[in-house]
Write a protein that holds these residues in place. Structure first.
Motif, mmCIF file in Angstrom:
data_model
loop_
_atom_site.group_PDB
_atom_site.id
_atom_site.type_symbol
_atom_site.label_atom_id
_atom_site.label_comp_id
_atom_site.label_asym_id
_atom_site.label_seq_id
_atom_site.Cartn_x
_atom_site.Cartn_y
_atom_site.Cartn_z
ATOM 1 N N GLN A 117 -4.688 11.954 -43.714
ATOM 2 C CA GLN A 117 -3.636 11.094 -43.201
ATOM 3 C C GLN A 117 -4.181 9.721 -42.844
ATOM 4 O O GLN A 117 -5.345 9.573 -42.470
ATOM 5 N N GLU A 118 -3.340 8.742 -42.963
ATOM 6 C CA GLU A 118 -3.635 7.412 -42.476
ATOM 7 C C GLU A 118 -2.698 7.147 -41.307
ATOM 8 O O GLU A 118 -1.479 7.238 -41.445
ATOM 9 N N LEU A 119 -3.278 6.821 -40.166
ATOM 10 C CA LEU A 119 -2.514 6.703 -38.940
ATOM 11 C C LEU A 119 -2.636 5.311 -38.336
ATOM 12 O O LEU A 119 -3.657 4.641 -38.483
ATOM 13 N N TRP A 120 -1.591 4.923 -37.646
ATOM 14 C CA TRP A 120 -1.545 3.637 -36.965
ATOM 15 C C TRP A 120 -1.252 3.828 -35.487
ATOM 16 O O TRP A 120 -0.486 4.703 -35.094
ATOM 17 N N GLY A 121 -1.857 2.988 -34.678
ATOM 18 C CA GLY A 121 -1.551 2.978 -33.269
ATOM 19 C C GLY A 121 -0.250 2.249 -33.014
ATOM 20 O O GLY A 121 0.347 1.662 -33.920
ATOM 21 N N GLN A 122 0.186 2.277 -31.771
ATOM 22 C CA GLN A 122 1.462 1.663 -31.425
ATOM 23 C C GLN A 122 1.369 0.154 -31.246
ATOM 24 O O GLN A 122 2.402 -0.524 -31.183
#
Length: 123
Positions: A110-115
């Motif tokens: 997965q590629e995830l981003w912070g808020q």
């Protein structure tokens, strides 16, 4: 299920420093690359810095010599030390990571981003 939580943003005067943190929570098998991106007012999101699993770093020309990206794999975290801040550094900073997560069926990349965390540098 994996989430990224950012912190460390704030208001600082030009020449000051801030340290951004981003920690991943959840079931993670491994993390590949980590990075920081920012979106300045009225501009597109752009790369600030990246760091590979082996520790190789890459920086945008505008932050070279002033920013330092680091990671702590034991904590599944990535940091951005920002020194000699300039007004043009103002923007929302987002952390990013690519990793293999543990799910019910096994593993999943997965590629995830912070808020995002807001950094405002005043002149």
């Amino acid at each position: 299920q994996v989430q990224l939580v950012e912190s460390g943003g704030g208001l600082v005067q030009a020449g000051g420093s801030l340290r951004l943190s981003c920690a991943a929570s959840g079931s993670i098998f491994s993390i590949s690359n980590m990075g920081w991106y920012r979106q300045a007012p009225g501009k597109q999101r752009g790369l600030v810095a990246t760091i590979t699993s082996s520790g190789t770093t890459n920086y945008a020309d505008s932050v070279k010599g002033r920013f330092t990206i680091s990671r702590d794999d034991a904590k599944n975290a990535v940091y951005l030390q920002m020194n000699s801040l300039k007004p043009e550094d103002t923007g929302v900073y987002y952390c990013n990571l690519g990793g293999t997560t543990i799910v019910a069926a096994g593993y999943r990349y997965q590629e995830l981003w912070g808020q995002g965390t807001l950094v405002t540098v005043s002149s």
